[in-house]
Design a protein around this motif. Structure first.
Motif, PDB file in Angstrom:
ATOM      1  N   SER A   1       0.815  -1.215   0.000  1.00  0.00           N
ATOM      2  CA  SER A   1       0.000   0.000   0.000  1.00  0.00           C
ATOM      3  C   SER A   1       0.848   1.264   0.000  1.00  0.00           C
ATOM      4  CB  SER A   1      -0.934  -0.008   1.216  1.00  0.00           C
ATOM      5  OG  SER A   1      -0.186  -0.076   2.420  1.00  0.00           O
ATOM      6  N   GLY A   2       2.162   1.116  -0.152  1.00  0.00           N
ATOM      7  CA  GLY A   2       3.043   2.271  -0.212  1.00  0.00           C
ATOM      8  C   GLY A   2       3.436   2.839   1.134  1.00  0.00           C
TER       9      GLY A   2
ATOM     10  N   VAL B   1       5.818   2.791   3.289  1.00  0.00           N
ATOM     11  CA  VAL B   1       7.205   2.381   3.503  1.00  0.00           C
ATOM     12  C   VAL B   1       7.658   2.687   4.922  1.00  0.00           C
ATOM     13  CG1 VAL B   1       9.584   2.705   2.729  1.00  0.00           C
ATOM     14  CG2 VAL B   1       7.723   2.700   1.060  1.00  0.00           C
TER      15      VAL B   1
END
Length: 475
Positions: free
Chosen positions: A84-85, A87
């Motif tokens: 989902s990005g 990080v």
């Protein structure tokens, strides 16, 4: 049976509770009250005590009574959040896994291999995407400075290697598997107890059996569930760490609890001993897996669901029949023999305290933790997950001391070993059964010493059990 028991660091027995309650009447100031004895509340108490603050933890039931004991018993590295990005969230998880695995709790956290079978339902494109994802997971491990000796690098394995690790895998169209590594907890409630005992050893007051009626800076009222007596405190700061019950003390918190159900299975369902977790992709849901997790006692945990819970929060959540069917049908797709109700020997469910958002499904809600300050000045910490409890505690305490104007040094819990912790070389050389070492660490020989003094304590608590009576006496 009368035994002169040895003193244990941070002992939380009935006598210690009585002493700590009496000590609260000594007129000394209290810097912080923590409400909630789960993993996050215990983490806050440890953080505060190691910063030199006078902290009192109040818990209505017992340590780890709620969500903290109903987990998958895993310490995740955050790989899922990359999809989902998120990080930063993934890296936070990897760093906290590193702390638990290598510094603070190596006796309670061990490496766990996991397989993602490359078979029917996982095409070559999906397989390539999975390999890229696990490569990014290796990058997270390296960024967290976890050595490959502690968590080996991910790699592809042959069908024969996959079947060695999971003999019951369906071999139709099996092209091999991706083998990765994560962290596994010996026991989630044991972790909470170790954190709380470590906090007590550093001076924290830990009081289960205290029902909090009011909680605000300068005004905390609780009732002793054993005696009915009222305890009033005037702390400079309050942290609400009650998880899915946080709204009872802070109506400004918006939560969407999510039920995570697990089944406990007889290992015979899998055609042989599982030597690795098997991650089964959920059809139609990118990046979501059912987990088939071998446990140290030989049983297998199958989880987990992610369903919204509406209405009153139950004291003891339970899996629904729909949860059971979903888990059994989903896992059966990865194995030669169907896994049915006859293989189920237990079941449990926990409620995730997710922060409400605009997502249509709880699986899509963020696992980030949120620190909220009420109009009273009390701080609520919610969201997050077990792996990141230490960072959640740090963020909550940083905000609480800032709001209250309390001068306190920086957090140092990344380097504070929990009760029982020691380097793996030391643990492996202890003269005690492996099971006791993995639950009690360097305290295991002290438990065995009880059995040396009274041989009756070496006997198991029941036929076929590996729990000696000495362990109950120690508890």
């Amino acid at each position: 049976m009368a035994l002169d028991l040895p003193t244990a660091p941070g002992a939380l027995d009935h006598r210690a509770r009585a002493r700590q309650l009496a000590g609260l009447g000594d007129g000394r100031a209290v810097d912080l009250v923590v409400v909630g004895g789960g993993v996050t509340g215990a983490g806050v108490a440890l953080d505060a005590a190691t910063r030199g603050l006078r902290v009192v933890l109040l818990e209505r039931r017992d340590l780890a009574w709620g969500t903290s004991r109903w987990s998958s018993k895993l310490v995740h590295g955050g790989l899922r959040y990359l999809a989902s990005g998120a990080v930063d969230l993934a890296l936070e998880s990897a760093r906290e896994r590193h702390v638990l695995l290598t510094r603070t709790a190596p006796h309670l956290v061990r490496p766990l291999p996991y397989l993602i079978p490359l078979a029917h339902g996982v095409g070559r494109v999906e397989g390539a995407e999975l390999r890229v994802g696990l490569g990014l997971g290796d990058a997270l491990r390296a960024a967290a400075r976890t050595p490959a000796a502690a968590l080996p690098r991910a790699r592809r394995v042959t069908p024969a290697e996959a079947l060695h690790l999971a003999p019951g895998l369906a071999d139709r169209e099996l092209r091999g598997a991706i083998l990765g590594w994560d962290g596994q907890l010996e026991d989630d409630a044991r972790l909470v107890v170790a954190i709380a005992r470590t906090a007590a050893a550093h001076g924290a007051t830990i009081l289960p059996g205290m029902e909090v009626r009011r909680a605000a800076p300068g005004d905390v009222e609780a009732v002793d569930c054993e005696t009915g007596e009222t305890l009033r405190l005037a702390p400079r700061a309050v942290i609400n760490a009650t998880g899915v019950w946080a709204g009872e003390l802070d109506p400004g918190v918006r939560l969407q609890p999510s039920r995570g159900s697990h089944l406990v299975l007889d290992p015979s369902a899998f055609g042989g001993q599982l030597r690795a977790q098997v991650s089964v992709p959920v059809p139609g849901e990118s990046g979501r897996f059912l987990l088939v997790i071998p446990r140290p006692d030989g049983t297998v945990i199958l989880g987990l669901t992610d369903d919204p819970v509406h209405g009153p929060i139950p004291e003891l959540p339970e899996p629904t029949e729909g949860d059971r069917r979903f888990l059994l049908q989903g896992a059966s797709a990865a194995f030669r023999r169907p896994i049915g109700p006859e293989h189920v020997i237990g079941a449990y469910a926990g409620l995730r305290p997710l922060v409400a958002g605009d997502a249509g499904a709880t699986a899509d809600l963020s696992r980030r933790h949120v620190v909220h300050v009420a109009s009273s000045g009390a701080v609520t910490i919610t969201g997050g997950k077990l792996t990141t409890y230490r960072r959640m505690a740090q963020d909550a305490l940083d905000r609480a001391v800032a709001e209250a104007g309390i001068e306190a040094p920086a957090c140092r819990t990344t380097g504070v070993p929990l009760v029982g912790a020691a380097p793996r070389r030391t643990l492996s050389g202890l003269a005690a059964p492996r099971r006791l070492v993995e639950r009690h660490g360097i305290e295991a020989p002290r438990i065995m010493a009880l059995a040396d003094r009274d041989p009756a304590l070496a006997r198991p608590v029941a036929p076929g059990s590996d729990v000696p009576l000495a362990e109950l006496v120690w508890a």
